[in-house]
Design an enzyme around this catalytic site. Structure first.
Site, PDB file in Angstrom:
ATOM      1  N   LEU A 149       0.877  -1.163   0.000  1.00 10.19           N
ATOM      2  CA  LEU A 149       0.000   0.000   0.000  1.00 10.19           C
ATOM      3  C   LEU A 149       0.917   1.215   0.000  1.00 10.19           C
ATOM      4  O   LEU A 149       1.890   1.267   0.752  1.00 10.19           O
ATOM      5  CB  LEU A 149      -0.884   0.038   1.260  1.00 10.19           C
ATOM      6  CG  LEU A 149      -2.206  -0.696   1.234  1.00 10.19           C
ATOM      7  CD1 LEU A 149      -2.877  -0.615   2.597  1.00 10.19           C
ATOM      8  CD2 LEU A 149      -3.126  -0.162   0.156  1.00 10.19           C
ATOM      9  N   ASP A 150       0.610   2.190  -0.824  1.00 11.50           N
ATOM     10  CA  ASP A 150       1.424   3.398  -0.891  1.00 11.50           C
ATOM     11  C   ASP A 150       1.457   4.104   0.456  1.00 11.50           C
ATOM     12  O   ASP A 150       0.568   3.931   1.289  1.00 11.50           O
ATOM     13  CB  ASP A 150       0.858   4.366  -1.927  1.00 11.50           C
ATOM     14  CG  ASP A 150       0.941   3.835  -3.344  1.00 11.50           C
ATOM     15  OD1 ASP A 150       1.857   3.042  -3.622  1.00 11.50           O
ATOM     16  OD2 ASP A 150       0.086   4.209  -4.156  1.00 11.50           O
ATOM     17  N   LEU A 151       2.442   4.954   0.629  1.00  9.05           N
ATOM     18  CA  LEU A 151       2.592   5.746   1.840  1.00  9.05           C
ATOM     19  C   LEU A 151       1.311   6.520   2.150  1.00  9.05           C
ATOM     20  O   LEU A 151       0.897   6.627   3.305  1.00  9.05           O
ATOM     21  CB  LEU A 151       3.769   6.721   1.648  1.00  9.05           C
ATOM     22  CG  LEU A 151       4.196   7.572   2.820  1.00  9.05           C
ATOM     23  CD1 LEU A 151       4.819   6.716   3.910  1.00  9.05           C
ATOM     24  CD2 LEU A 151       5.181   8.642   2.362  1.00  9.05           C
TER      25      LEU A 151
END
Length: 180
Positions: free
Chosen positions: A37-39
């Site tokens: 999951l992206d930041l």
């Protein structure tokens, strides 16, 4: 295990730049994220010590359904939803068809936690929530898909991966899971 990854946490256990990582949330040795999951994305992240399970979850060839609740700028029209359902042409090629539904604001507010920091708010621009289910996992795919149909993403929360759901986990919490 299932983790509700907060906004601003890297999907890795170490970072040389001092940013928040999974190690700040999970003190279980030998587990690794199955997928990413992206930041700036939140929600369900599965962690496992089973390499085969990790590959099955993370490998796009398995086409495991992943459902995201997406707060977008604007109000989704039926034509925009249909474009997502048909598949969207991105710079790296067309996406597979997605399941796309509207989520009532009241339901999103009742089931999701407040984000820290809050999503920017503009009085003159409405926002709405979508449930988007995809079966591939390109880099920032959901954000690129919503942008391609004219609905920029403001907040992205993964709520389901296959049979596993986020249900009942607060931001930053984790729990053990039974394997299917």
């Amino acid at each position: 295990m299932a983790l509700n990854k907060p906004y601003g946490v890297l999907t890795q256990f170490q970072d040389g730049q001092g940013r928040a990582t999974l190690a700040d949330l999970v003190d279980v040795p030998g587990v690794y994220p199955a997928g990413r999951l992206d930041l700036d994305s939140e929600g369900l992240l599965l962690l496992t010590n089973d390499g085969r399970l990790q590959a099955r979850i993370a490998d796009p060839r398995h086409k495991l359904a992943k459902t995201y609740w997406v707060q977008v700028e604007g109000t989704a029209s039926e034509a925009q939803l249909q474009a997502l359902r048909d598949g969207v042409l991105l710079k790296d090629g067309p996406t597979l068809p997605a399941e796309a539904l509207r989520v009532p604001d009241e339901e999103a507010q009742a089931r999701l936690w407040p984000r820290q920091p809050p999503v920017r708010f503009r009085k003159t621009v409405p926002t709405s929530w979508l449930a988007l289910t995809i079966r591939e996992g390109r880099n920032r795919q959901v954000r690129r898909m919503t942008a391609a149909v004219g609905l920029p993403t403001l907040r992205l929360v993964r709520v389901r991966i296959g049979d596993w759901a986020l249900d009942g986990l607060s931001s930053g919490q984790w729990r053990e899971l039974a394997l299917p």
